[in-house]
Design a protein around this motif. Sequence first.
Motif, PDB file in Angstrom:
ATOM      1  N   GLN A  79       0.711  -1.115  -0.091  1.00 40.44           N
ATOM      2  CA  GLN A  79      -0.077  -0.038   0.061  1.00 40.44           C
ATOM      3  C   GLN A  79       0.879   1.216  -0.132  1.00 40.44           C
ATOM      4  N   LEU A  82      -1.805   5.168  -3.236  1.00 39.39           N
ATOM      5  CA  LEU A  82      -2.456   5.408  -4.435  1.00 39.39           C
ATOM      6  C   LEU A  82      -3.667   5.890  -4.385  1.00 39.39           C
ATOM      7  N   TYR A  83      -4.599   5.720  -3.429  1.00 39.43           N
ATOM      8  CA  TYR A  83      -5.729   6.422  -3.161  1.00 39.43           C
ATOM      9  C   TYR A  83      -5.652   7.861  -2.936  1.00 39.43           C
TER      10      TYR A  83
ATOM     11  N   PHE B  14      -5.800   9.925 -13.210  1.00 40.92           N
ATOM     12  CA  PHE B  14      -5.787   9.861 -11.755  1.00 40.92           C
ATOM     13  C   PHE B  14      -6.938   9.204 -10.952  1.00 40.92           C
ATOM     14  N   LEU B  15      -8.102   9.058 -11.719  1.00 41.25           N
ATOM     15  CA  LEU B  15      -9.045   8.421 -11.227  1.00 41.25           C
ATOM     16  C   LEU B  15      -8.992   6.874 -11.094  1.00 41.25           C
ATOM     17  N   ILE B  17      -5.888   5.578 -10.888  1.00 40.54           N
ATOM     18  CA  ILE B  17      -5.047   5.457  -9.812  1.00 40.54           C
ATOM     19  C   ILE B  17      -5.627   5.517  -8.511  1.00 40.54           C
ATOM     20  N   MET B  18      -6.583   6.395  -8.299  1.00 46.81           N
ATOM     21  CA  MET B  18      -7.440   6.424  -7.095  1.00 46.81           C
ATOM     22  C   MET B  18      -8.171   4.925  -6.758  1.00 46.81           C
ATOM     23  N   GLY B  21      -5.770   2.321  -5.774  1.00 45.92           N
ATOM     24  CA  GLY B  21      -5.400   2.368  -4.344  1.00 45.92           C
ATOM     25  C   GLY B  21      -6.640   1.805  -3.608  1.00 45.92           C
ATOM     26  N   LEU B  22      -7.890   2.369  -3.686  1.00 42.63           N
ATOM     27  CA  LEU B  22      -9.127   1.545  -3.165  1.00 42.63           C
ATOM     28  C   LEU B  22      -8.952   0.327  -3.327  1.00 42.63           C
ATOM     29  N   LEU B  24      -6.792  -1.694  -3.326  1.00 40.97           N
ATOM     30  CA  LEU B  24      -5.793  -2.334  -2.372  1.00 40.97           C
ATOM     31  C   LEU B  24      -6.016  -2.107  -0.929  1.00 40.97           C
ATOM     32  N   GLY B  25      -7.259  -1.889  -0.671  1.00 41.04           N
ATOM     33  CA  GLY B  25      -7.423  -1.561   0.647  1.00 41.04           C
ATOM     34  C   GLY B  25      -6.756  -0.327   1.442  1.00 41.04           C
ATOM     35  N   GLU B  26      -6.652   0.608   0.653  1.00 46.05           N
ATOM     36  CA  GLU B  26      -5.991   1.851   1.211  1.00 46.05           C
ATOM     37  C   GLU B  26      -6.985   2.577   2.025  1.00 46.05           C
ATOM     38  N   TYR B  27      -8.140   2.605   1.608  1.00 40.40           N
ATOM     39  CA  TYR B  27      -9.320   3.204   2.386  1.00 40.40           C
ATOM     40  C   TYR B  27      -9.209   3.033   3.834  1.00 40.40           C
ATOM     41  N   TYR B  29      -6.860   1.653   5.398  1.00 37.28           N
ATOM     42  CA  TYR B  29      -5.599   2.043   6.223  1.00 37.28           C
ATOM     43  C   TYR B  29      -5.540   3.471   6.466  1.00 37.28           C
TER      44      TYR B  29
END
Lengths: 298, 45
Positions: A79, A82-83, B14-15, B17-18, B21-22, B24-27, B29
Motif C-alpha cells: 500500500q 495510490l488512493y 488519476f481516477l 490510480i485512486m 488504491g481503493l 488495494l484496501g487503502e481506504y 488504512y
Amino acid sequence: MGLGLIKRRRWFQAFSFLAINAYIPAWFKGEIYQGSIKGTCVPVLNCYSCPSAMGACPMGAIQNFFATARFNISIAQYQFGLYVIGFLGAVGSLVGRMPCGWLCPFGFLQELLYKIKTKKFRIPKPLTYMKYVVLVMFVVLLPLLIMDEYGFGQTWFCKWICPAGTLEAGLSLAAISPDIRGQLGFLFSWKFAILVLFIVWMIVSKRPFCRTTCPLGAIFALFNRVSLFQMVIFEDKCTLCNKCWEDCPVDIKVYEGANSPECVRCLKCVDSCKFGAVDYKFINWGQDTLAPNSKSET
Amino acid sequence: MKKRKLPLILFVLFLVIMIAGLSLGEYAYVLEKAISICLSCIGIG
C-alpha cells in the motif's frame, strides 16, 4: 457559476468548515470522531485529529503511507498511497486550486484575519516557492528516508510545521482533554510558536500560509495550468486598472497569468472586473465559448 | 488540439490510480490512521 454565487463565497467557506467538522458531540465527549466515513479524504488541509473532523487530511494520510512504506513492504503489504495520490490528482486535474479558495477552513481563517485593519505587507515572490520545498522535503523525502530501528518513518510536516494541526487538534484537544494537556512539552511549544507566527503574518499579509508553506496548495498549484477548469482573460477588454490585483486574496495580477499556480480560483476577479475582462470555462466540457481575443494558458 | 486533451487524460488517469488504491484496501488504512489521535499533529510525539 453566476456572480451571485461568487459574492456568497464566504458562505461557501463557512459551510465547508462546518460540514468538514460536523461531529459536534466529540467536543463534549473529549475524543475525536471515529465513524467509518472518516477514511474519505477531504481536498483541504483539515487535521483529522480535530475532534469534530469528519474526513481525512490528505497530507496526513500520504505522509503515513510514506512513513510506513518500508515496513509495509517488509510484511508484504503493498500500500503506497495510490488512493490519496489519485484523489489529489483527480481533484487537481478537475479544478486546480479551487478547493483552496472555496472550501479550505484554514484559507478561510486567513482571509478573515486579513480583514483586521492594520499596516499590510506584500509577500516577496521567491517565498512562494518555499511551499514546493516543504512538499518535497517534509511530506515526501523525510518520511520516506528517515527511519527508526523498526523501519517506521515520521510524519514530518504534521510534527514540525503544520499550524492547522496545532490549532485544530493541539489546542482543541488540550482544551477538552486533561490527559492531553498533561503531555504537552517542547514540541507543542515549538508548534504553537509557528502558529502564532503565522497568525500575525495572516493579519498583515494575504494568505501567507497558502502561498509560502502549504504542501497541499503546492500539489494543486501544479495543476492550475492543466486543469479542466480554466480562467480566461479577454485582452481587448482589460484596461490594466489593477482592480483585480487589489481585490485578489493571493495578490496576483490576473492579466499577467490567469492560471498562475498561485491562483486559488476564488473568482473574485471575475466579480471585480467592471469591464468583463476576466472569465472562466471548463474545457472539453460542452461548447468552447472563448472569444478570438481571449487568453488561456491551455 | 493535442494540449486540450491533456486535462481529461490526467483526470481519468488519476481516477484510475485512486480506484487502484481503493482496491488495494487503502481506504481502511487511511481510516485506521484518521480515527487514531495523531500525536504528531497535536505536538506531543
